[in-house]
Design an enzyme around this catalytic site. Structure first.
Site, short mmCIF file in Angstrom:
data_model
loop_
_atom_site.label_atom_id
_atom_site.label_comp_id
_atom_site.label_asym_id
_atom_site.label_seq_id
_atom_site.Cartn_x
_atom_site.Cartn_y
_atom_site.Cartn_z
N ARG A 112 -2.98 11.79 2.41
CA ARG A 112 -3.34 10.71 1.69
C ARG A 112 -2.96 11.79 0.64
O ARG A 112 -3.16 11.60 -0.37
CB ARG A 112 -4.89 9.98 1.65
CG ARG A 112 -4.33 8.79 3.15
CD ARG A 112 -3.02 8.24 2.57
NE ARG A 112 -3.59 7.45 1.50
CZ ARG A 112 -3.87 6.53 1.26
NH1 ARG A 112 -5.16 5.86 1.98
NH2 ARG A 112 -4.67 5.58 -0.31
N HIS A 161 0.54 -1.01 -0.24
CA HIS A 161 -0.04 0.16 0.15
C HIS A 161 0.89 0.98 -0.10
O HIS A 161 1.35 2.01 0.27
CB HIS A 161 -1.63 -0.21 1.13
CG HIS A 161 -1.91 1.35 1.22
ND1 HIS A 161 -2.18 1.90 -0.10
CD2 HIS A 161 -3.00 0.77 2.45
CE1 HIS A 161 -3.31 2.31 0.50
NE2 HIS A 161 -4.24 2.13 1.44
N1 NVA Z 1 -5.08 -3.97 5.68
C1 NVA Z 1 -6.01 -2.91 5.46
C2 NVA Z 1 -5.75 -1.58 4.94
C3 NVA Z 1 -6.95 -0.89 4.20
C4 NVA Z 1 -6.40 0.41 4.08
C5 NVA Z 1 -6.21 -4.04 4.34
O1 NVA Z 1 -6.32 -4.17 2.86
O2 NVA Z 1 -8.07 -4.15 3.84
N1 CP Z 2 -5.81 4.13 4.33
C1 CP Z 2 -7.21 3.59 3.15
O1 CP Z 2 -5.96 3.19 2.51
O2 CP Z 2 -8.74 3.78 3.04
P1 CP Z 2 -9.21 3.51 2.11
O3 CP Z 2 -9.91 1.86 1.56
O4 CP Z 2 -10.48 4.30 2.24
O5 CP Z 2 -8.97 4.21 0.72
#
Ligand code: NVA
Ligand code: CP
Length: 332
Positions: A312, A130
């Site tokens: 972000r 991410h």
């Molecule tokens: N680890 C989480 C991050 C969400 C922003 C997911 O993948 O759901």
């Molecule tokens: N932190 C993040 O990626 O949030 P969203 O899933 O809302 O995009």
């Protein structure tokens, strides 16, 4: 620093000075007047195979601030995924758009997208990485500590092998931070990812610690956690995750163990109360009203989660401007 035309898939694809440039550019854009027009006339595709609030909004608002437009596609509203592969979708979209964002499950999909298109592709979250989140986290750490990158220490506590943990680990190792992944043995990062982090740390001077001991948070500038079950994982995983991760909940006691300097970070969304449908289901099934972080810590003065969420926008804007603007933005 010229990153025009580059994809943004994972931290591992960038040299330390390229990554630091993105952070510097984000800080510059955050303080610059809105409406720079650096992406004027461009149109971007935002492909979301999973839900999103922050990432989608940051890409949209950043594009609008810089004079670009976007088209948002999800699997329900397009052929993607059920009638057409991601790779085929990419080859179509690359002929119409100037850049493509993708949020999906298998990291392979965003890699395929990048291989099959000649416009910049931005990873808005995969099962492994991410990276736009890590950039925002690092900008936030800069702001709240006031320290240079190489003096910042970060302890990530929780599911240590999810996308956010992998990205933080490798991203911190890239720029010389003291990074500690504190997780139960079952949920520690994959050996090949730890090996990449250690390789980067050898070059950057970073310190990489992987441990199951919560006492490792002592002295860290920040404690960071994420959900215990990520998007795309089975609902049945909650049972074992709660059992394994409850000792790693970020609560007042753990914050005190870290020390008075410690800030609290979370990528969000977070389960800190019963304000969500999932949170209420968990309460009904397990009798727990807060999970990876207590409401007390989430709402405390140490918590910088909304500053982090705002970042972000600025960091995603930096990624788009650096890779898709026709001009290189020189920083003074
Ligand atoms: N680890 C989480 C991050 C969400 C922003 C997911 O993948 O759901
Ligand atoms: N932190 C993040 O990626 O949030 P969203 O899933 O809302 O995009």
């Amino acid at each position: 620093m010229d990153l025009r035309g580059r994809d943004f898939l994972r931290e591992l694809d960038f040299a330390p000075e390229e990554w630091t440039y993105l952070l510097d550019l984000a800080a510059f854009l955050k303080s610059a007047p809105r409406g720079g027009g650096r992406l004027a006339g461009q149109v971007f595709a935002l492909l979301f195979e999973k839900t999103s609030t922050r990432t989608r909004c940051a890409f949209e608002v950043a594009a609008y601030h810089e004079g670009a437009n976007v088209t948002y596609l999800d699997p329900q509203g397009s052929q993607m995924g059920h009638k057409e592969s991601v790779a085929d979708t990419a080859r179509v979209l690359a002929r119409m758009f100037d850049g493509i964002e993708h949020r999906g499950d298998d990291h392979e999909a965003v890699t395929l997208l990048a291989e099959n298109s000649d416009v910049p592709v931005w990873n808005g979250l995969s099962d492994l990485w991410h990276p736009t989140q890590t950039l925002a986290d690092q900008l936030t750490l800069r702001e709240v500590t006031g320290k240079p990158e190489s003096e910042i220490s970060l302890a990530y506590v929780g599911d240590g092998r999810n996308n956010v943990a992998n990205s933080l680990l490798v991203g911190a190792a890239l720029i010389g931070q003291d990074v500690r992944i504190v997780a139960p043995p079952q949920l520690q990062p994959a050996p090949e990812i730890v090996a990449e982090a250690r390789r980067l740390a050898d070059a950057s001077g970073a310190t990489v610690t992987i441990t199951d001991d919560p006492a490792a948070v002592a002295g860290a500038d920040a404690l960071y956690t994420d959900v215990w079950v990520s998007m795309g994982e089975k609902k049945s995983a909650w049972v074992e995750r709660i059992e394994w991760l409850m000792p790693y909940q970020v609560n007042a006691q753990l914050m005190a163990q870290a020390g008075p300097q410690a800030k609290f970070l979370h990528c969000l969304p977070a389960f800190h109360d019963q304000g969500t449908a999932v949170g209420r289901d968990i309460f009904t099934e397990f009798g727990l009203s807060e999970l990876e972080v207590t409401d007390e810590v989430f709402e405390s003065d140490a918590s910088v989660v909304f500053q982090q969420a705002e970042n972000r926008l600025h960091t995603i804007k930096a990624v788009m401007v650096a890779t898709a603007s026709p001009e290189v933005v020189e920083l003074a």
